[in-house]
Scaffold this motif. Structure first.
Motif, PDB file in Angstrom:
ATOM      1  N   ARG A 241      -8.956  -2.210  -4.946  1.00 16.98           N
ATOM      2  CA  ARG A 241      -8.041  -1.075  -4.826  1.00 16.98           C
ATOM      3  C   ARG A 241      -7.219  -0.914  -6.099  1.00 16.98           C
ATOM      4  NH1 ARG A 241      -2.580  -2.977  -1.719  1.00 16.98           N
ATOM      5  NH2 ARG A 241      -2.681  -5.170  -2.320  1.00 16.98           N
TER       6      ARG A 241
ATOM      7  N   ASP B 265     -12.184   6.018  -4.142  1.00 12.86           N
ATOM      8  CA  ASP B 265     -11.920   6.618  -2.838  1.00 12.86           C
ATOM      9  C   ASP B 265     -10.421   6.575  -2.535  1.00 12.86           C
ATOM     10  OD1 ASP B 265     -14.614   6.969  -2.490  1.00 12.86           O
ATOM     11  OD2 ASP B 265     -14.889   5.178  -1.246  1.00 12.86           O
TER      12      ASP B 265
ATOM     13  N   ASP C  69      -8.971   5.851   0.152  1.00 15.42           N
ATOM     14  CA  ASP C  69      -8.605   4.678   0.947  1.00 15.42           C
ATOM     15  C   ASP C  69      -8.414   3.442   0.080  1.00 15.42           C
ATOM     16  OD1 ASP C  69      -8.678   6.144   3.274  1.00 15.42           O
ATOM     17  OD2 ASP C  69     -10.772   5.664   3.701  1.00 15.42           O
ATOM     18  N   LYS C  70      -8.813   3.528  -1.189  1.00 16.33           N
ATOM     19  CA  LYS C  70      -8.654   2.404  -2.112  1.00 16.33           C
ATOM     20  C   LYS C  70      -7.546   2.654  -3.138  1.00 16.33           C
ATOM     21  CE  LYS C  70     -13.385   0.629  -1.853  1.00 16.33           C
ATOM     22  NZ  LYS C  70     -14.584   0.232  -2.644  1.00 16.33           N
TER      23      LYS C  70
ATOM     24  N   ASP D 270      -3.476   2.833  -3.296  1.00 20.26           N
ATOM     25  CA  ASP D 270      -2.214   2.572  -2.603  1.00 20.26           C
ATOM     26  C   ASP D 270      -1.029   2.931  -3.505  1.00 20.26           C
ATOM     27  OD1 ASP D 270      -3.564   1.640  -0.420  1.00 20.26           O
ATOM     28  OD2 ASP D 270      -3.236  -0.488  -0.843  1.00 20.26           O
TER      29      ASP D 270
ATOM     30  N   TYR E  57      -2.174  12.819   0.040  1.00 17.17           N
ATOM     31  CA  TYR E  57      -3.371  12.139   0.549  1.00 17.17           C
ATOM     32  C   TYR E  57      -4.219  13.093   1.387  1.00 17.17           C
ATOM     33  CZ  TYR E  57      -2.360   7.290  -0.832  1.00 17.17           C
ATOM     34  OH  TYR E  57      -2.180   6.134  -1.540  1.00 17.17           O
TER      35      TYR E  57
ATOM     36  N   LYS F  80      -8.055  14.251   0.499  1.00 11.87           N
ATOM     37  CA  LYS F  80      -9.171  13.931   1.392  1.00 11.87           C
ATOM     38  C   LYS F  80      -9.886  15.195   1.884  1.00 11.87           C
ATOM     39  CE  LYS F  80      -7.387   9.460   2.928  1.00 11.87           C
ATOM     40  NZ  LYS F  80      -6.837   8.654   4.034  1.00 11.87           N
TER      41      LYS F  80
END
Length: 382
Positions: free
Chosen positions: A168, A230, A232-233, A235, A310, A314
């Protein structure tokens, strides 16, 4: 000798880039300087650095600028077309895009097509047109070196490692001037309070984005495109000291972080000189004086813009364009005292909910969506 075109030379990033050039005149030559409307500072810069070209986007100031520079061999250009032209000059090696907002998109594309190195400080370009930019970079074999402190840190932390070994990316955020506040405490925030950043000296728009954490929302989308990562990776973590500029975690559990003084000249210099490193113009970090580094979770219930970032990323397609355009207009209205601080995320969410997502975008379509989104925001507050 590296020959520079600086888009937005009168702004925060542009003026700091010129501070670097002053200390390294044997290394850099200024070919072109541009400004949106700050003609007086542009005149000062032109007289000092004697570029071949200057561009003032505000066409009403062209004649005044020409008169003031009449005794110098400097060509004066105007408008977006002027910005695009100086990005394509054969004598330019590096284009520093330090303009704020969507105005940076078309010039950046022209710089790519002219196979320049782009030192990118205009995050909106990647946010609204990341897919287009990636295709253009591949086709024309140009390169982008990010200037934003966070993305520059990630770029450095990725050096010498493989993408498939990354778990990440961790973007750090100072938390802005309202770190720790709850929503009810933000009802009466004024523009003066919002632009008073505790760590960084930035322009008004970027400072407001930091206060709402919208800057982090945009940086998440930008990181997605810059590093093929991605969502989701990616933060975000609050780091009030702004010493760790961002981090990359690898599959073996190692986290590689880039630390440095809180000074934008550090990433600007890195982007302009890459892959070389030379003596600092920002001073050196004294960890004993810093004493401690702390990290906190982001309060996305209070700072809703990050959640919207986010979500827009997405969803993809045209949604990041809508998010960015709505934010540009909302921040403008807030600075003009026409809306409250807490209305900014509400307007962004309304614009996103109103929008029908489009794919297979072109630059022209992106510009059209931007214009219609800004119009919609203004209709909402009537």
């Amino acid at each position: 000798m590296r020959r520079l075109c600086i888009l937005g030379s009168t702004g925060s990033i542009g003026t700091q880039a010129l501070e670097i050039v002053r200390t390294k005149k044997e290394e850099f030559k200024i070919i072109a300087l541009t400004a949106n409307s700050n003609v007086e500072l542009l005149i000062e810069q032109a007289k000092e650095f004697k570029p071949s070209y200057v561009v003032i986007v505000d066409e009403s100031k062209k004649n005044y600028l020409k008169d003031k520079l009449a005794n110098l061999e400097i060509e004066v250009l105007t408008g977006i077309e002027g910005l695009e032209y100086v990005c394509t000059l054969k004598e330019v090696d590096i284009v520093l895009t330090a303009v704020v907002g969507m105005i940076g998109l078309r010039p950046t594309v022209q710089a790519i097509r002219s196979k320049k190195r782009i030192a990118l400080a205009n995050k909106e370009t990647m946010v609204v047109a990341g897919e287009i930019i990636k295709k253009e970079l591949k086709e024309y074999k140009a390169e982008i070196i990010p200037v934003d402190s966070e993305h520059n840190a990630i770029f450095q932390a990725l050096q010498g490692n493989k993408k498939d070994e990354v778990v990440r990316i961790i973007l750090t955020a100072s938390g802005g001037p309202f770190r720790g506040y709850k929503k009810e405490e933000l009802k009466d925030v004024t523009p003066e309070l919002a632009i008073k950043h505790p760590r960084w000296n930035m322009g008004k728009k970027i400072s407001v984005d930091s206060a709402t954490l919208m800057n982090k929302a945009l940086e998440v989308i930008e990181a997605h495109w810059l590093f093929d990562m991605d969502y989701d990776k990616i933060d975000v973590i609050i780091h009030p000291q702004s010493i760790v500029h961002s981090m990359v975690e690898y599959i073996d559990g190692s986290i590689i972080a880039q630390l440095g003084v809180t000074d934008m000249k550090l990433p600007i210099k890195y982007a302009l000189e890459y892959p070389k490193r030379t003596n600092s113009v920002s001073g050196y970090l004294d960890l004993k004086a810093v004493a401690k580094l702390t990290f906190e979770e982001v309060d996305t219930e209070t700072f809703e813009c990050l959640k919207l970032g986010y979500l827009a990323g997405k969803i993809g397609g045209s949604m990041p364009t809508v998010l960015n355009a709505a934010n540009e207009e909302a921040v403008k209205l807030f600075l003009e005292r026409k809306i409250s601080f807490l209305e900014i995320p509400k307007l962004l969410q309304a614009a996103m909910e109103n929008h029908k997502v489009e794919h297979n975008l072109t630059i022209e379509k992106i510009i059209t969506i931007e214009e219609s989104t800004k119009k919609y925001i203004n209709e909402l507050i009537k």
